[in-house]
Design a protein around this motif. Structure first.
Motif, PDB file in Angstrom:
ATOM      1  N   LEU A 150     -27.515 -79.850  94.700  1.00  0.00           N
ATOM      2  CA  LEU A 150     -26.851 -80.683  93.702  1.00  0.00           C
ATOM      3  C   LEU A 150     -27.266 -80.317  92.275  1.00  0.00           C
ATOM      4  N   TYR A 151     -28.524 -79.933  92.110  1.00  0.00           N
ATOM      5  CA  TYR A 151     -29.066 -79.672  90.770  1.00  0.00           C
ATOM      6  C   TYR A 151     -29.166 -78.183  90.438  1.00  0.00           C
ATOM      7  N   ALA A 152     -28.730 -77.312  91.344  1.00  0.00           N
ATOM      8  CA  ALA A 152     -28.946 -75.875  91.159  1.00  0.00           C
ATOM      9  C   ALA A 152     -28.328 -75.355  89.866  1.00  0.00           C
ATOM     10  N   GLU A 153     -27.080 -75.738  89.573  1.00  0.00           N
ATOM     11  CA  GLU A 153     -26.410 -75.243  88.374  1.00  0.00           C
ATOM     12  C   GLU A 153     -27.057 -75.804  87.119  1.00  0.00           C
ATOM     13  N   ARG A 154     -27.398 -77.086  87.112  1.00  0.00           N
ATOM     14  CA  ARG A 154     -28.068 -77.683  85.958  1.00  0.00           C
ATOM     15  C   ARG A 154     -29.412 -77.001  85.709  1.00  0.00           C
TER      16      ARG A 154
END
Length: 271
Positions: A196-200
């Motif tokens: 869920l947080y990989a791109e951020r």
């Protein structure tokens, strides 16, 4: 081996800000002891004595401080610089990871402070300079553990300074902004990463890398540390560099809603 020169003990002196600070104290006329977890394979800067020290260990801290006092007769300045960065969303950092980071970044500072205070009180003088950060007064997404530790250092230092001032001891803060060191490369990565947080997180890494590339030279921070340690009438807080000064001023003067938007814009976050 007593010395006629003032004695500075600098933790985390094997590289980065700590190493530069140790050299700056030599130039300022100090006897300097720099510490690191394992310094045996390192060449200390001219005029600096390296000493192994693990600030997460009560026994190591007690032994190191006692060794410095026995060898040099005094400790006039303690610089609490040892620490580690962190990355990742809060959901991605386990409680165990949070405890480990606080044990180094905050409780390591507490251990060192408690170890030198009786000696400084007995000699009627001393300066404890704690490395905070602009992140000790502002938020930074994806670095919550590091930010929380720096906020804790701010509150601890200011409170302690009131307690020990009457005994001739001052506890002071230096707040750097982004500084050109290996800080980001050495930061602790999340131990429970979530897709869920990989791109951020990827965007965050880019933002920090760009900021570090244009950050202040470590000598800018070292200069403020030496100033805090030697000023006849020291300030409680020293911002290190123009970026740090602008950020701390904005925190005080810019309306909360606007400041919030600036944080999100800087970190390339939606909204």
């Amino acid at each position: 081996m007593a010395t006629h020169r003032p004695v500075a003990l600098v933790t985390g002196a094997s590289s980065g800000i700590g190493n530069t600070t140790a050299r700056a104290f030599v130039t300022a006329g100090f006897e300097v002891i720099g510490t690191g977890r394992s310094t045996s394979g390192l060449t200390p800067p001219a005029g600096v004595t390296f000493l192994d020290l693990d600030v997460t260990s009560d026994e190591s801290v007690t032994a190191a401080v006692q060794e410095v006092i026995e060898r040099f007769g005094q400790i006039d300045v303690l610089v609490n610089n040892a620490g580690l960065g962190s990355a990742g969303a809060v959901e991605e950092n386990s409680v165990t990871q949070a405890q480990s980071l606080f044990n180094l970044n905050f409780f390591g500072l507490v251990r060192m402070t408690k170890a030198v205070l009786p000696h400084m009180r007995a000699q009627g003088r001393g300066r404890i300079v704690n490395l905070s950060s602009v992140l000790g007064v502002i938020p930074q997404p994806y670095m919550a553990l590091y930010v929380a530790a720096k906020h804790a250092i701010e509150g601890y230092s200011e409170s302690l300074d009131h307690e020990v001032r009457e005994h001739g001891v001052r506890v002071l803060l230096v707040e750097p902004g982004y500084t050109r060191t290996a800080f980001d490369a050495n930061a602790a990565q999340p131990d429970t990463p979530l897709p869920l947080y990989a791109e951020r997180r990827r965007v965050f890494d880019e933002v920090v890398a760009a900021a570090m590339k244009t950050g202040d030279d470590p000598s800018v921070v070292a200069k403020e540390i030496v100033t805090a340690a030697t000023a006849p009438k020291p300030k409680l807080r020293y911002t290190a560099g123009p970026l740090a000064s602008r950020i701390t001023t904005a925190r005080r003067l810019v309306p909360a809603g606007i400041f919030d938007k600036q944080i999100r814009r800087f970190n390339r976050m939606p909204g």
